[in-house]
Scaffold this motif. Structure first.
Motif, PDB file in Angstrom:
ATOM      1  N   ARG A   1       1.086  -1.139   0.146  1.00  0.00           N
ATOM      2  CA  ARG A   1       0.103   0.175   0.109  1.00  0.00           C
ATOM      3  C   ARG A   1       0.951   1.234   0.067  1.00  0.00           C
ATOM      4  O   ARG A   1       0.699   2.196  -0.749  1.00  0.00           O
ATOM      5  N   ALA A   2       1.824   1.350   0.776  1.00  0.00           N
ATOM      6  CA  ALA A   2       2.860   2.354   0.842  1.00  0.00           C
ATOM      7  C   ALA A   2       3.514   2.758  -0.543  1.00  0.00           C
ATOM      8  O   ALA A   2       3.653   3.917  -1.161  1.00  0.00           O
ATOM      9  N   LEU A   3       4.020   1.718  -1.210  1.00  0.00           N
ATOM     10  CA  LEU A   3       4.403   1.601  -2.480  1.00  0.00           C
ATOM     11  C   LEU A   3       3.739   2.021  -3.525  1.00  0.00           C
ATOM     12  O   LEU A   3       3.892   3.125  -4.401  1.00  0.00           O
ATOM     13  N   ALA A   4       2.455   1.603  -3.417  1.00  0.00           N
ATOM     14  CA  ALA A   4       1.361   1.978  -4.480  1.00  0.00           C
ATOM     15  C   ALA A   4       1.010   3.370  -4.165  1.00  0.00           C
ATOM     16  O   ALA A   4       1.042   4.402  -5.090  1.00  0.00           O
ATOM     17  N   ARG A   5       0.934   3.942  -2.987  1.00  0.00           N
ATOM     18  CA  ARG A   5       0.599   5.283  -2.757  1.00  0.00           C
ATOM     19  C   ARG A   5       1.843   6.147  -3.181  1.00  0.00           C
ATOM     20  O   ARG A   5       1.716   7.334  -3.972  1.00  0.00           O
ATOM     21  N   ARG A   6       3.171   5.719  -3.210  1.00  0.00           N
ATOM     22  CA  ARG A   6       4.349   6.561  -3.587  1.00  0.00           C
ATOM     23  C   ARG A   6       4.124   6.696  -4.989  1.00  0.00           C
ATOM     24  O   ARG A   6       4.584   7.719  -5.584  1.00  0.00           O
ATOM     25  N   PHE A   7       4.143   5.433  -5.763  1.00  0.00           N
ATOM     26  CA  PHE A   7       4.229   5.665  -7.201  1.00  0.00           C
ATOM     27  C   PHE A   7       2.836   6.410  -7.792  1.00  0.00           C
ATOM     28  O   PHE A   7       2.969   6.937  -8.782  1.00  0.00           O
ATOM     29  N   ASP A   8       1.874   6.040  -7.373  1.00  0.00           N
ATOM     30  CA  ASP A   8       0.658   6.557  -7.784  1.00  0.00           C
ATOM     31  C   ASP A   8       1.007   8.284  -7.640  1.00  0.00           C
ATOM     32  O   ASP A   8       0.413   9.080  -8.471  1.00  0.00           O
ATOM     33  N   GLU A   9       1.413   8.760  -6.556  1.00  0.00           N
ATOM     34  CA  GLU A   9       1.935  10.265  -6.328  1.00  0.00           C
ATOM     35  C   GLU A   9       2.751  10.579  -7.491  1.00  0.00           C
ATOM     36  O   GLU A   9       2.669  11.762  -8.170  1.00  0.00           O
ATOM     37  N   ALA A  10       3.623  10.096  -7.799  1.00  0.00           N
ATOM     38  CA  ALA A  10       4.801  10.381  -8.915  1.00  0.00           C
ATOM     39  C   ALA A  10       4.167  10.449 -10.179  1.00  0.00           C
ATOM     40  O   ALA A  10       4.340  11.311 -10.915  1.00  0.00           O
ATOM     41  N   LEU A  11       3.082   9.239 -10.458  1.00  0.00           N
ATOM     42  CA  LEU A  11       2.719   9.220 -11.906  1.00  0.00           C
ATOM     43  C   LEU A  11       1.328   9.940 -11.986  1.00  0.00           C
ATOM     44  O   LEU A  11       0.831  10.341 -13.016  1.00  0.00           O
ATOM     45  N   ARG A  12       0.729  10.740 -10.916  1.00  0.00           N
ATOM     46  CA  ARG A  12      -0.335  11.436 -10.928  1.00  0.00           C
ATOM     47  C   ARG A  12      -0.336  12.732 -12.109  1.00  0.00           C
ATOM     48  O   ARG A  12      -1.421  12.738 -12.567  1.00  0.00           O
ATOM     49  N   PRO A  13       0.723  13.287 -12.258  1.00  0.00           N
ATOM     50  CA  PRO A  13       0.650  14.357 -13.182  1.00  0.00           C
ATOM     51  C   PRO A  13       0.346  13.923 -14.665  1.00  0.00           C
ATOM     52  O   PRO A  13      -0.029  14.730 -15.470  1.00  0.00           O
ATOM     53  N   LEU A  14       0.599  12.691 -14.944  1.00  0.00           N
ATOM     54  CA  LEU A  14       0.163  12.187 -16.106  1.00  0.00           C
ATOM     55  C   LEU A  14      -1.104  11.328 -16.251  1.00  0.00           C
ATOM     56  O   LEU A  14      -1.390  10.655 -17.289  1.00  0.00           O
ATOM     57  N   GLY A  15      -1.802  11.351 -15.181  1.00  0.00           N
ATOM     58  CA  GLY A  15      -3.185  10.735 -15.039  1.00  0.00           C
ATOM     59  C   GLY A  15      -3.065   9.230 -14.889  1.00  0.00           C
ATOM     60  O   GLY A  15      -3.976   8.637 -15.393  1.00  0.00           O
ATOM     61  N   LEU A  16      -2.006   8.819 -14.621  1.00  0.00           N
ATOM     62  CA  LEU A  16      -1.785   7.381 -14.272  1.00  0.00           C
ATOM     63  C   LEU A  16      -1.675   6.949 -12.913  1.00  0.00           C
ATOM     64  O   LEU A  16      -1.167   7.613 -12.127  1.00  0.00           O
ATOM     65  N   THR A  17      -2.183   5.600 -12.705  1.00  0.00           N
ATOM     66  CA  THR A  17      -1.829   4.946 -11.313  1.00  0.00           C
ATOM     67  C   THR A  17      -0.617   3.975 -11.646  1.00  0.00           C
ATOM     68  O   THR A  17      -0.327   3.551 -12.735  1.00  0.00           O
ATOM     69  N   ASN A  18      -0.198   3.451 -10.258  1.00  0.00           N
ATOM     70  CA  ASN A  18       0.937   2.495 -10.570  1.00  0.00           C
ATOM     71  C   ASN A  18       0.465   1.236 -11.352  1.00  0.00           C
ATOM     72  O   ASN A  18       1.091   0.590 -12.048  1.00  0.00           O
ATOM     73  N   GLY A  19      -0.744   0.985 -11.034  1.00  0.00           N
ATOM     74  CA  GLY A  19      -1.247  -0.277 -11.556  1.00  0.00           C
ATOM     75  C   GLY A  19      -1.625  -0.107 -13.178  1.00  0.00           C
ATOM     76  O   GLY A  19      -1.179  -0.907 -13.788  1.00  0.00           O
ATOM     77  N   GLN A  20      -1.817   1.100 -13.387  1.00  0.00           N
ATOM     78  CA  GLN A  20      -2.132   1.509 -15.117  1.00  0.00           C
ATOM     79  C   GLN A  20      -0.660   1.261 -15.654  1.00  0.00           C
ATOM     80  O   GLN A  20      -0.705   0.845 -16.709  1.00  0.00           O
ATOM     81  N   PHE A  21       0.423   2.103 -15.050  1.00  0.00           N
ATOM     82  CA  PHE A  21       1.698   1.951 -15.595  1.00  0.00           C
ATOM     83  C   PHE A  21       2.142   0.594 -15.808  1.00  0.00           C
ATOM     84  O   PHE A  21       2.582   0.278 -16.828  1.00  0.00           O
ATOM     85  N   SER A  22       1.884  -0.290 -14.744  1.00  0.00           N
ATOM     86  CA  SER A  22       2.112  -1.766 -14.758  1.00  0.00           C
ATOM     87  C   SER A  22       1.667  -2.312 -16.047  1.00  0.00           C
ATOM     88  O   SER A  22       2.098  -3.144 -16.593  1.00  0.00           O
ATOM     89  N   LEU A  23       0.418  -2.082 -16.174  1.00  0.00           N
ATOM     90  CA  LEU A  23      -0.512  -2.751 -17.340  1.00  0.00           C
ATOM     91  C   LEU A  23       0.263  -2.203 -18.540  1.00  0.00           C
ATOM     92  O   LEU A  23       0.198  -3.045 -19.404  1.00  0.00           O
ATOM     93  N   LEU A  24       0.307  -0.971 -18.784  1.00  0.00           N
ATOM     94  CA  LEU A  24       0.711  -0.386 -20.108  1.00  0.00           C
ATOM     95  C   LEU A  24       1.985  -0.853 -20.323  1.00  0.00           C
ATOM     96  O   LEU A  24       2.431  -1.501 -21.478  1.00  0.00           O
ATOM     97  N   MET A  25       2.957  -1.120 -19.295  1.00  0.00           N
ATOM     98  CA  MET A  25       4.393  -1.653 -19.578  1.00  0.00           C
ATOM     99  C   MET A  25       4.276  -3.053 -19.982  1.00  0.00           C
ATOM    100  O   MET A  25       5.131  -3.478 -20.876  1.00  0.00           O
ATOM    101  N   SER A  26       3.369  -3.916 -19.264  1.00  0.00           N
ATOM    102  CA  SER A  26       3.165  -5.229 -19.663  1.00  0.00           C
ATOM    103  C   SER A  26       2.906  -5.436 -21.218  1.00  0.00           C
ATOM    104  O   SER A  26       3.020  -6.543 -21.643  1.00  0.00           O
TER     105      SER A  26
END
Length: 147
Positions: free
Chosen positions: A29-54
């Protein structure tokens, strides 16, 4: 009626302090919040980033293979795909080899957004590795062993 069993409070403390499942969930949960915050300017969550990267691969990916890679069931993956598909970042199409199956592909917009997101992920991941003070590889190995 049976008498309720009393579990000593010390047992609660022991479980709190030693339960690997609890610690992994809290860290996730802490990692998800950290990466969600970092990716927020692009309108992405960490899960969406992982899905797109896959989906960043030379050939379209089968739905089942992506679900397996991301440790998601197909229903959850299908729900996660919908907002990305609406944004024009990926396509879901029938598999040309088996019309019952579906394949997933990044669109040019999806590839462009992923290219913007990657430096953010790289920077945040580098900070995380630094925070772990040299223990990142051992942590990765341990998590792979569990998965």
């Amino acid at each position: 009626m049976s008498k309720p069993v009393a579990i000593p409070f010390e047992t609660t403390i022991h479980v709190r302090d030693t339960c690997l499942c609890l610690h992994v969930q809290r860290a996730a949960r802490a990692l998800a919040r950290r990466f969600d915050e970092a990716l927020r300017p692009l309108g992405l969550t960490n899960g969406q980033f992982s899905l797109l990267m896959s989906l960043n691969r030379p050939e379209p990916a089968g739905l089942g293979g992506v679900a397996n890679l991301l440790a998601m069931d197909r229903t959850t993956l299908t729900a996660a795909l919908k907002p990305l598909e609406r944004r024009g970042l990926l396509t879901v199409a029938p598999d040309p080899k088996d019309g019952r199956a579906r394949v997933l592909s990044l669109t040019p917009d999806g590839r462009a957004l992923l290219a913007q997101a990657l430096p953010i992920w790289t920077r945040e991941h580098g900070k995380l590795d630094d925070d772990l003070d040299g223990g990142a590889e051992d942590l990765r190995a341990g998590l792979r062993a569990i998965a």
